[in-house]
Motif scaffolding. Structure first.
Motif, PDB file in Angstrom:
ATOM      1  N   LEU A  38      64.988  -3.305 -46.718  1.00 34.93           N
ATOM      2  CA  LEU A  38      63.223  -2.775 -46.576  1.00 34.93           C
ATOM      3  C   LEU A  38      62.384  -4.431 -47.100  1.00 34.93           C
ATOM      4  CD1 LEU A  38      63.037   0.698 -46.466  1.00 34.93           C
ATOM      5  CD2 LEU A  38      63.414  -0.485 -44.266  1.00 34.93           C
ATOM      6  N   VAL A  39      62.663  -4.399 -48.391  1.00 34.27           N
ATOM      7  CA  VAL A  39      61.550  -5.200 -49.017  1.00 34.27           C
ATOM      8  C   VAL A  39      62.010  -6.935 -48.783  1.00 34.27           C
ATOM      9  CG1 VAL A  39      60.252  -5.872 -51.578  1.00 34.27           C
ATOM     10  CG2 VAL A  39      60.471  -3.775 -50.535  1.00 34.27           C
TER      11      VAL A  39
ATOM     12  N   GLY B 119      54.101 -10.660 -48.479  1.00 31.33           N
ATOM     13  CA  GLY B 119      52.985 -10.319 -47.875  1.00 31.33           C
ATOM     14  C   GLY B 119      53.268  -9.599 -47.330  1.00 31.33           C
ATOM     15  N   ARG B 120      53.250 -10.262 -46.188  1.00 29.54           N
ATOM     16  CA  ARG B 120      53.300  -9.681 -44.626  1.00 29.54           C
ATOM     17  C   ARG B 120      53.954  -8.777 -44.448  1.00 29.54           C
ATOM     18  NH1 ARG B 120      56.270 -10.865 -40.166  1.00 29.54           N
ATOM     19  NH2 ARG B 120      55.206 -11.702 -37.791  1.00 29.54           N
ATOM     20  N   VAL B 121      54.599  -8.156 -45.274  1.00 28.84           N
ATOM     21  CA  VAL B 121      55.547  -7.287 -45.164  1.00 28.84           C
ATOM     22  C   VAL B 121      55.101  -6.105 -45.891  1.00 28.84           C
ATOM     23  CG1 VAL B 121      58.035  -6.061 -46.161  1.00 28.84           C
ATOM     24  CG2 VAL B 121      58.127  -7.885 -44.828  1.00 28.84           C
ATOM     25  N   LEU B 122      54.765  -5.986 -46.772  1.00 29.80           N
ATOM     26  CA  LEU B 122      53.806  -5.060 -47.525  1.00 29.80           C
ATOM     27  C   LEU B 122      52.844  -3.972 -46.852  1.00 29.80           C
ATOM     28  CD1 LEU B 122      54.282  -6.858 -51.342  1.00 29.80           C
ATOM     29  CD2 LEU B 122      56.225  -4.867 -49.874  1.00 29.80           C
ATOM     30  N   ILE B 123      52.274  -4.924 -46.122  1.00 35.42           N
ATOM     31  CA  ILE B 123      50.989  -4.929 -45.150  1.00 35.42           C
ATOM     32  C   ILE B 123      51.555  -3.848 -44.665  1.00 35.42           C
ATOM     33  CG2 ILE B 123      51.200  -6.487 -43.901  1.00 35.42           C
ATOM     34  CD1 ILE B 123      48.140  -4.373 -45.623  1.00 35.42           C
TER      35      ILE B 123
ATOM     36  N   TYR C 207      53.643  -2.120 -45.029  1.00 33.07           N
ATOM     37  CA  TYR C 207      54.247  -0.494 -44.635  1.00 33.07           C
ATOM     38  C   TYR C 207      52.856  -0.008 -45.853  1.00 33.07           C
ATOM     39  CZ  TYR C 207      58.966  -2.510 -45.238  1.00 33.07           C
ATOM     40  OH  TYR C 207      60.115  -2.854 -45.136  1.00 33.07           O
ATOM     41  N   VAL C 208      51.661  -0.230 -46.608  1.00 29.46           N
ATOM     42  CA  VAL C 208      50.741  -0.038 -46.545  1.00 29.46           C
ATOM     43  C   VAL C 208      49.702   0.527 -45.436  1.00 29.46           C
ATOM     44  CG1 VAL C 208      48.210  -0.799 -47.491  1.00 29.46           C
ATOM     45  CG2 VAL C 208      50.361  -1.677 -49.002  1.00 29.46           C
TER      46      VAL C 208
ATOM     47  N   LEU D 277      46.786   6.427 -37.791  1.00 29.09           N
ATOM     48  CA  LEU D 277      47.248   5.660 -37.096  1.00 29.09           C
ATOM     49  C   LEU D 277      47.728   3.527 -37.569  1.00 29.09           C
ATOM     50  CD1 LEU D 277      44.407   7.289 -34.629  1.00 29.09           C
ATOM     51  CD2 LEU D 277      47.377   7.441 -34.831  1.00 29.09           C
ATOM     52  N   GLY D 278      47.916   3.600 -38.823  1.00 26.57           N
ATOM     53  CA  GLY D 278      46.904   2.407 -39.503  1.00 26.57           C
ATOM     54  C   GLY D 278      48.473   1.470 -38.821  1.00 26.57           C
TER      55      GLY D 278
END
Length: 200
Positions: A116-117, A156-160, A162-163, A169-170
Motif C-alpha cells: 500500500l505504501v 507524498g502523492r500516495v500518502l495524501i 490515505y490522509v 467525502l475527501g
C-alpha cells in the motif's frame, strides 16, 4: 544575386530541427540543456522547447479520466490478488499451528504495508508508471517538465490519498476532482505534489 544569397543565408540560419518530444511528456527522454538565449531575449518559459508559454503538457497529452480509473482498478487487482492469496495461506497455517500463524500474520501485515505504501511510489519514481498505468498507456510526470517524480514526491502523492480517507467525502472528492479540473485534469493528490497523468 546579393538578394538571393541573403535570402538563403536567412533560411539556413533560421532553420531548426523539430524537437522529437516538444513538451517533455511521453516516454522519459535524456535531459537536454537549452542554449542560452541571445542578449536581450528572455529565457523560454517552463523549460519547454519552442518557447512554450505555460508550464505543463498540452491538452492532447493528458490522460482521460476513464483511462485513469481503469488503471487504478488494475492496480487494485494487482495489489489485492497476491494479498488475498497470502491471507488465505495465513488462515490455513493459523488453523493448524497457532505459533506459525502468528509469524505468517506478521509477514502478511508487512506485505500489506509495503504494497500500500511503497508499490506505487517506487514504480512511479523509477519507471514513471505502475503496472496498471503501463497497461493502460499512462505515465505520472512532474507538471513542470514532464520528467518522473522523485521518490519523495511519489510517496507524498500516495500518502495524501490515505490522509483524505479521514476527511468527510475527501477521498471521493480526490478521485472526482480530475473530472472538472482545468487545464491539467489533476486530482487533489496531483495538485499537492504538482504531478500530472499523461499518455505514455
Amino acid at each position: 544575386m546579393i538578394d538571393a544569397v541573403s535570402y538563403w543565408i536567412c533560411r539556413v540560419s533560421n532553420y531548426q530541427q523539430p524537437p522529437q518530444n516538444p513538451y517533455g511528456y511521453g516516454p522519459p527522454q535524456p535531459p537536454q540543456y537549452p542554449q542560452a538565449p541571445p542578449p536581450g531575449m528572455p529565457p523560454m518559459g517552463g523549460g519547454y522547447p519552442m518557447g512554450h508559454p505555460t508550464q505543463g503538457p498540452p491538452e492532447q497529452a493528458l490522460a482521460s479520466q476513464g483511462t485513469r480509473l481503469g488503471a487504478r482498478l488494475l492496480d487494485g487487482l494487482i495489489i489485492m490478488v497476491p494479498l488475498i492469496v497470502v491471507g488465505v495461506i495465513n488462515g490455513m497455517v493459523a488453523s493448524s499451528n497457532k505459533s506459525a500463524g502468528i509469524v505468517t500474520a506478521i509477514v502478511f501485515f508487512v506485505a500489506l504495508i509495503a504494497a500500500l505504501v511503497f508499490y506505487e511510489p517506487y514504480m512511479n519514481s523509477q519507471y514513471g508508471a505502475t503496472f496498471g498505468k503501463r497497461i493502460c498507456g499512462l505515465r505520472v510526470a512532474r507538471l513542470s517538465d514532464g520528467q518522473n517524480l522523485s521518490f519523495g514526491a511519489a510517496l507524498g502523492r500516495v500518502l495524501i490519498t490515505y490522509v483524505l480517507i479521514f476527511v468527510p467525502l475527501g477521498n471521493l472528492l480526490n478521485v472526482l476532482w480530475c473530472t472538472w479540473d482545468k487545464p491539467y485534469r489533476q486530482c487533489l493528490h496531483d495538485k499537492v505534489v504538482s504531478s500530472v497523468v499523461v499518455k505514455a
